[in-house]
Design a protein around this motif. Structure first.
Motif, short mmCIF file in Angstrom:
data_model
loop_
_atom_site.label_atom_id
_atom_site.label_comp_id
_atom_site.label_asym_id
_atom_site.label_seq_id
_atom_site.Cartn_x
_atom_site.Cartn_y
_atom_site.Cartn_z
N SER A 99 0.80 -1.22 0.00
CA SER A 99 0.00 0.00 0.00
C SER A 99 0.83 1.28 0.00
O SER A 99 0.28 2.37 -0.11
N THR A 100 2.16 1.15 0.13
CA THR A 100 2.97 2.36 0.23
C THR A 100 4.38 2.12 -0.30
O THR A 100 4.78 0.98 -0.54
N ILE A 101 5.14 3.19 -0.47
CA ILE A 101 6.54 3.08 -0.84
C ILE A 101 7.31 2.50 0.33
O ILE A 101 7.22 2.99 1.46
N CYS A 102 8.08 1.45 0.08
CA CYS A 102 8.85 0.80 1.13
C CYS A 102 10.34 0.86 0.75
O CYS A 102 10.76 0.26 -0.24
N LYS A 103 11.11 1.61 1.54
CA LYS A 103 12.53 1.80 1.26
C LYS A 103 13.36 0.88 2.16
O LYS A 103 13.19 0.88 3.38
N LEU A 104 14.28 0.14 1.55
CA LEU A 104 15.11 -0.78 2.30
C LEU A 104 16.57 -0.35 2.16
O LEU A 104 17.07 -0.20 1.05
N ARG A 105 17.24 -0.16 3.31
CA ARG A 105 18.62 0.32 3.27
C ARG A 105 19.51 -0.46 4.22
O ARG A 105 19.05 -1.05 5.20
N ASN A 106 20.81 -0.43 3.93
CA ASN A 106 21.79 -1.12 4.74
C ASN A 106 22.05 -0.36 6.04
O ASN A 106 22.17 0.86 6.05
N LEU A 172 24.00 -3.46 -0.57
CA LEU A 172 23.58 -2.07 -0.75
C LEU A 172 24.60 -1.16 -0.08
O LEU A 172 24.59 -0.97 1.13
N GLY A 173 25.51 -0.61 -0.87
CA GLY A 173 26.55 0.23 -0.32
C GLY A 173 26.17 1.70 -0.34
O GLY A 173 25.28 2.14 -1.06
#
Length: 301
Positions: A99-106, A172-173
């Motif tokens: 349902s939404t933008i999902c940001k995945l980060r290191n 993910l650098g």
């Protein structure tokens, strides 16, 4: 590398130097020292060069460099992310769910940060109670995310503009993030969230459901592709290179029944048609960046 500096510090120094150079160029072009003839030559080689220069500066200062995964509802975006992380963090469904933008980060820590429509942020640190090396820890994070991102699980998920998930992701650098997006063709408001995020992307991975009318329905993925092309032509995405877009065609196993003797010929025809459609809508695509696979057949530990 400069002696005494780590790689992140060296990178930050380079970025500052480039940003300073960009600003000097902007000041010069805007000043009286830049003659009309020189401005005309710049405009011929780089139309609307000042706007492009400012976009470059914005992109350099932006902390997010997003790899955006986009595609129709149920094309397999969540499954792809699970395979990349080798963890079942998201539940793949056959109907509209994200349902939404999902940001995945290191990150060294495990945190979930929500941002609502008014820009208010709320952070939950799960580092001390969620061990992602165990099935129980993965399940804990998955269930927590379900209430924040899954339309079928919680109505409050639509109130978030974005959800950020931080945990150790070695591939993910720097400031690179992976972005899961709402499925195209679902509710209008979630599709709008994707449209608004497009200018922030540096690279796209397009997921195509080969079992859904050939995978390129005219009112869904092509609409997003046209929006990206238009933004690029208008210099709204100067750091995005269309040649690097990746197309993954998925769910070939759902295309035909096992007892259909013409499966191979029909599959070849569909594959050729799909590649033709992709190249027609994205002329700069490279053959080696168009993939054919059944993601569910890939084993996830």
């Amino acid at each position: 590398m400069e002696k005494g500096k780590s790689i992140p510090e060296e990178k930050e120094t380079i970025e500052k130097n480039i940003l300073s150079l960009y600003k000097e160029c902007e000041n010069f072009i805007s000043s009286d020292e830049c003659t009309k003839n020189l401005r005309n030559e710049l405009e011929e080689s780089i139309p609307d060069c000042l706007t492009v220069l400012r976009k470059w500066m914005d992109d350099l200062e932006n902390s997010d460099h997003g790899i955006v995964i986009a595609g129709e509802t149920s094309a397999g975006k969540s499954t792809l992310i699970n395979k990349l992380f080798e963890k079942q963090l998201f539940r793949g469904r056959n109907n509209e769910s994200t349902s939404t933008i999902c940001k995945l980060r290191n990150s060294k820590r495990i945190r979930v940060i929500t941002t609502d429509m008014r820009g208010q942020r709320e952070e939950t640190d799960m580092t001390d109670k969620c061990n992602l090396e165990t099935k129980e820890g993965v399940k804990m994070l998955r269930n927590f995310l379900k209430d924040l991102t899954d339309l079928t699980s919680s109505e409050k998920s639509v109130t978030f503009n974005s959800v950020e998930v931080e945990f150790p992701i070695p591939f993910l650098g720097g400031n690179m993030i992976l972005v899961d997006t709402p499925g195209i063709g679902g509710s209008g408001n979630v599709t709008d969230k994707l449209i608004k995020y497009l200018p922030n992307a540096l690279l796209f991975i397009f997921m195509i459901n080969a079992g859904s009318a050939g995978g390129m329905q005219n009112d869904r993925l092509p609409e997003i592709i046209r929006a990206i092309v238009l933004l690029h032509l208008e210099n709204e995405m100067p750091c995005f290179d269309p040649r690097n877009a990746i197309f993954i065609t998925n769910k070939w196993d759902t295309l035909y029944s096992e007892d259909d003797s013409s499966d191979e010929d029909e599959e070849t025809k569909t594959w050729n048609t799909l590649k033709f459609d992709i190249k027609n809508r994205w002329p700069s695509v490279r053959d080696e960046l168009i993939f054919k696979m059944n993601l569910k057949d890939l084993q996830t530990p």
